[in-house]
Design an enzyme around this catalytic site. Structure first.
Site, PDB file in Angstrom:
ATOM      1  N   HIS A 126       0.869  -1.182   0.000  1.00 51.19           N
ATOM      2  CA  HIS A 126       0.000   0.000   0.000  1.00 51.19           C
ATOM      3  C   HIS A 126       0.898   1.222   0.000  1.00 51.19           C
ATOM      4  O   HIS A 126       1.852   1.294   0.770  1.00 51.19           O
ATOM      5  CB  HIS A 126      -0.901  -0.005   1.234  1.00 51.19           C
ATOM      6  CG  HIS A 126      -2.011   1.002   1.158  1.00 51.19           C
ATOM      7  ND1 HIS A 126      -1.774   2.356   1.223  1.00 51.19           N
ATOM      8  CD2 HIS A 126      -3.347   0.852   0.997  1.00 51.19           C
ATOM      9  CE1 HIS A 126      -2.939   2.994   1.112  1.00 51.19           C
ATOM     10  NE2 HIS A 126      -3.909   2.098   0.968  1.00 51.19           N
TER      11      HIS A 126
ATOM     12  N   GLU B 139      -6.814   5.566   1.513  1.00 49.41           N
ATOM     13  CA  GLU B 139      -6.934   6.061   0.155  1.00 49.41           C
ATOM     14  C   GLU B 139      -8.043   7.110   0.055  1.00 49.41           C
ATOM     15  O   GLU B 139      -8.086   7.896  -0.893  1.00 49.41           O
ATOM     16  CB  GLU B 139      -7.281   4.868  -0.734  1.00 49.41           C
ATOM     17  CG  GLU B 139      -6.682   4.901  -2.092  1.00 49.41           C
ATOM     18  CD  GLU B 139      -6.716   3.517  -2.710  1.00 49.41           C
ATOM     19  OE1 GLU B 139      -6.273   2.546  -2.069  1.00 49.41           O
ATOM     20  OE2 GLU B 139      -7.183   3.413  -3.843  1.00 49.41           O
TER      21      GLU B 139
ATOM     22  N   ARG C 223      -6.786  10.688  -0.560  1.00 51.30           N
ATOM     23  CA  ARG C 223      -6.585  11.074  -1.967  1.00 51.30           C
ATOM     24  C   ARG C 223      -7.919  11.134  -2.700  1.00 51.30           C
ATOM     25  O   ARG C 223      -8.156  12.047  -3.488  1.00 51.30           O
ATOM     26  CB  ARG C 223      -5.614  10.103  -2.649  1.00 51.30           C
ATOM     27  CG  ARG C 223      -4.162  10.348  -2.270  1.00 51.30           C
ATOM     28  CD  ARG C 223      -3.260   9.220  -2.723  1.00 51.30           C
ATOM     29  NE  ARG C 223      -3.417   8.036  -1.868  1.00 51.30           N
ATOM     30  CZ  ARG C 223      -3.326   6.775  -2.267  1.00 51.30           C
ATOM     31  NH1 ARG C 223      -3.078   6.506  -3.533  1.00 51.30           N
ATOM     32  NH2 ARG C 223      -3.479   5.788  -1.419  1.00 51.30           N
TER      33      ARG C 223
ATOM     34  N   ARG D 190      -2.647   0.950  -6.536  1.00 55.90           N
ATOM     35  CA  ARG D 190      -1.685   0.924  -5.429  1.00 55.90           C
ATOM     36  C   ARG D 190      -0.292   0.480  -5.845  1.00 55.90           C
ATOM     37  O   ARG D 190       0.704   1.013  -5.351  1.00 55.90           O
ATOM     38  CB  ARG D 190      -2.208  -0.018  -4.341  1.00 55.90           C
ATOM     39  CG  ARG D 190      -3.433   0.549  -3.689  1.00 55.90           C
ATOM     40  CD  ARG D 190      -4.077  -0.428  -2.765  1.00 55.90           C
ATOM     41  NE  ARG D 190      -5.170   0.237  -2.069  1.00 55.90           N
ATOM     42  CZ  ARG D 190      -5.936  -0.336  -1.162  1.00 55.90           C
ATOM     43  NH1 ARG D 190      -5.742  -1.585  -0.838  1.00 55.90           N
ATOM     44  NH2 ARG D 190      -6.894   0.349  -0.574  1.00 55.90           N
TER      45      ARG D 190
ATOM     46  N   HIS E   2       0.601  -4.910   2.468  1.00 58.22           N
ATOM     47  CA  HIS E   2      -0.783  -4.613   2.832  1.00 58.22           C
ATOM     48  C   HIS E   2      -1.764  -5.749   2.583  1.00 58.22           C
ATOM     49  O   HIS E   2      -2.707  -5.935   3.337  1.00 58.22           O
ATOM     50  CB  HIS E   2      -1.229  -3.386   2.065  1.00 58.22           C
ATOM     51  CG  HIS E   2      -2.604  -2.904   2.433  1.00 58.22           C
ATOM     52  ND1 HIS E   2      -2.948  -2.640   3.736  1.00 58.22           N
ATOM     53  CD2 HIS E   2      -3.702  -2.655   1.685  1.00 58.22           C
ATOM     54  CE1 HIS E   2      -4.210  -2.238   3.771  1.00 58.22           C
ATOM     55  NE2 HIS E   2      -4.697  -2.254   2.549  1.00 58.22           N
ATOM     56  N   HIS E   3      -1.568  -6.470   1.521  1.00 60.52           N
ATOM     57  CA  HIS E   3      -2.597  -7.461   1.164  1.00 60.52           C
ATOM     58  C   HIS E   3      -1.948  -8.571   0.341  1.00 60.52           C
ATOM     59  O   HIS E   3      -1.119  -8.300  -0.520  1.00 60.52           O
ATOM     60  CB  HIS E   3      -3.697  -6.788   0.341  1.00 60.52           C
ATOM     61  CG  HIS E   3      -4.896  -7.647   0.098  1.00 60.52           C
ATOM     62  ND1 HIS E   3      -6.008  -7.631   0.907  1.00 60.52           N
ATOM     63  CD2 HIS E   3      -5.151  -8.562  -0.866  1.00 60.52           C
ATOM     64  CE1 HIS E   3      -6.903  -8.487   0.449  1.00 60.52           C
ATOM     65  NE2 HIS E   3      -6.408  -9.064  -0.625  1.00 60.52           N
TER      66      HIS E   3
ATOM     67  N   ARG F 253      -5.013  -5.773  -5.937  1.00 62.78           N
ATOM     68  CA  ARG F 253      -6.374  -5.547  -5.459  1.00 62.78           C
ATOM     69  C   ARG F 253      -6.693  -4.050  -5.441  1.00 62.78           C
ATOM     70  O   ARG F 253      -5.897  -3.233  -5.010  1.00 62.78           O
ATOM     71  CB  ARG F 253      -6.544  -6.102  -4.049  1.00 62.78           C
ATOM     72  CG  ARG F 253      -7.949  -5.901  -3.514  1.00 62.78           C
ATOM     73  CD  ARG F 253      -8.095  -6.464  -2.121  1.00 62.78           C
ATOM     74  NE  ARG F 253      -7.187  -5.825  -1.181  1.00 62.78           N
ATOM     75  CZ  ARG F 253      -7.430  -4.649  -0.584  1.00 62.78           C
ATOM     76  NH1 ARG F 253      -8.536  -3.980  -0.844  1.00 62.78           N
ATOM     77  NH2 ARG F 253      -6.561  -4.155   0.271  1.00 62.78           N
TER      78      ARG F 253
END
Ligand code: ADP
Length: 449
Positions: free
Chosen positions: A242, A255, A258, A279, A382-383, A422
């Site tokens: 991220h 996010e 932004r 991302r 992050h993921h 993602r």
């Protein structure tokens, strides 16, 4: 002594709780097992919202969207690596999942946007607060209303199989006592492995040393347990970093900042990329800067419209000043450069045309109302997009694409839906959509319907 249930749910993130509620409502006797002392998993940290297209809430706001566009943008964001069948199901079921939540008094009726989307389709609470806490507290209320049992500080160590079909789990509690729980259906909703540094580095050596935004229970244990009973995996190397993580605390800066109109500025006081790109791309641009970090810069208008901003201020992440000049001084940044950057960006907002970086969304309003704010950020793990393979029923598949009877999986433990990247807002959609399905199908199998 062994205990008997119809459905065992492993994990108390969004996927596990949704699955448990649905399985209960379909008539199953359900138990939820969580290894951590608290409920909520990584879901509780989810910030921006839940993506869905063609929802009642979009219609109420006059937002024209289509499932087809949602599908295409998710596929593009995922670099066309997404499993098309799962993705189609995801897009199709998203509006119903929003309604499933609403019927449980979990209303996501405000709508914003995230990177990689062209239309406002990220549903969040009416007060614009972070979605994770809201979602988990709403789901927990529903679990409690139904008296569904939850065992905390209890780890599932093994999924038990006899004659090729799941028969239950072996659990270990906080006193290290192990016991067997019998169930025809086991739903694995254990989340991803971002907090398992060894596992991350195994698949992506260059991520060694990166902070992670995840809670410490995100160790990938569910993937290992399912592999042990024959499950196949996909996309294990697809790990998302991220772009905007506060580095001293590993806290994710949403996010939504932004999406609400903030920009990214380098130490040189310049914008360097389209802030609303996906991302992976934004992260790569930040890492390419000499200082490998950047500033999220916003003004009073952005702050006033984003509840998260006040949370960041309260946490001490935010540097503020009455004017851009004074902000630049505090950031040790060239004063003229920041002033010029803001002026130029504000012109782009006025004509809705970002000549420098082609930002097409969230050119919300000029950044010209003091005080001005900045948060220092850099990327963090992050993921994990990869995970076990499932079919559209959420049944876990082996390497021959055969179902392992009684094994179900939903949420971040599953691979394929998000492809190589993602989109923000798609994880919450994923866990609810497939959590509901897992609960429904697991109950159906266990009850012999
Ligand atoms: P998702 O977003 O897919 O719902 P989360 O990360 O929010 O996933 O939640 C997963 C939950 O599963 C976490 O609370 C985690 O602590 C729990 N968990 C992970 N592995 C196990 C295990 N082996 N036994 C019990 N709970 C587990």
């Amino acid at each position: 002594a062994p205990v008997n249930y119809d459905v065992v749910v492993v994990g108390t993130g969004g996927a596990g709780l949704a699955a448990a509620i649905q399985a209960h409502d379909d008539g199953a006797r359900v138990v939820i097992i969580e290894k951590m002392p608290t409920i909520g998993g990584n879901t509780i940290k989810a910030s921006v919202g839940m993506n869905a297209a063609e929802t009642r809430y979009q219609k109420l706001k006059g937002i024209e969207d289509s499932k087809e566009l949602f599908y295409e943008e998710t596929l593009k964001g995922g670099k066309f690596k997404n499993n098309p069948v799962l993705l189609r199901e995801f897009v199709e079921q998203a509006p119903e999942a929003i309604e499933w939540l609403a019927a449980k008094d979990i209303e996501l009726c405000d709508i914003t946007i995230t990177g990689g989307m062209s239309i406002d389709r990220t549903h969040r609470p009416e007060d614009r607060s972070a979605v994770g806490g809201f979602l988990i507290s709403g789901l927990v209320k529903n679990v409690n209303l139904r008296n569904i049992e939850v065992l905390l500080e209890t780890s599932v160590a093994e999924i038990l199989v006899e004659n090729g079909a799941v028969t239950g789990v072996k659990v270990v509690d906080e006193y290290n006592d192990s016991r067997i729980i019998n169930a025809k259906s086991v739903i694995v909703a254990t989340g991803g492995f971002s907090a398992n540094r060894e596992m991350v580095v195994k698949y992506r050596p260059e991520l060694d040393g990166f902070v992670t935004t995840n809670h410490k229970g995100a160790t990938g244990s569910g993937i290992a347990m399912l592999q042990h009973i024959g499950a196949d995996t996909v996309d294990m190397g697809e790990i998302q970093i991220h772009p905007t993580v506060e580095q001293t605390t590993s806290y994710l800066i949403s996010e939504a900042m932004r999406g609400g109109g903030a920009i990214l500025v380098s130490q040189a006081g310049k914008r360097f990329y389209n802030e609303m790109e996906t991302r992976d791309k934004v992260s790569a641009e930040i890492i390419a800067l000499p200082e490998k970090s950047a500033w999220i810069v916003f003004d009073e208008q952005v702050r006033a419209n984003n509840k998260a901003a006040d949370e960041y201020i309260a946490k001490g992440f935010v540097i503020s000043a009455p004017t851009p000049h004074e902000l630049a001084v505090k950031l040790n940044m060239d004063q003229e450069a920041l002033q010029t950057t803001l002026g130029r960006y504000n012109e782009f907002v006025a004509k809705q045309d970002d000549e420098d970086f082609g930002r097409e969304t969230a050119l919300r309003h000029p950044l010209n109302k003091g005080p001005y704010f900045a948060i220092r950020i850099a990327p963090g793990v992050h993921h994990t997009m990869g995970g076990v393979t499932i079919n559209t029923d959420t049944a876990v598949l082996d390497a021959q694409k055969e179902v392992i009877p009684g094994a179900w999986a939903a949420g971040e433990v599953v691979g394929g839906i998000h492809g190589a990247n993602r989109i923000g807002g798609n994880a919450v959609a994923d866990i609810i959509i497939f959590g509901i399905k897992a609960g429904h199908n697991a109950a159906k199998l266990a009850l012999g319907h």
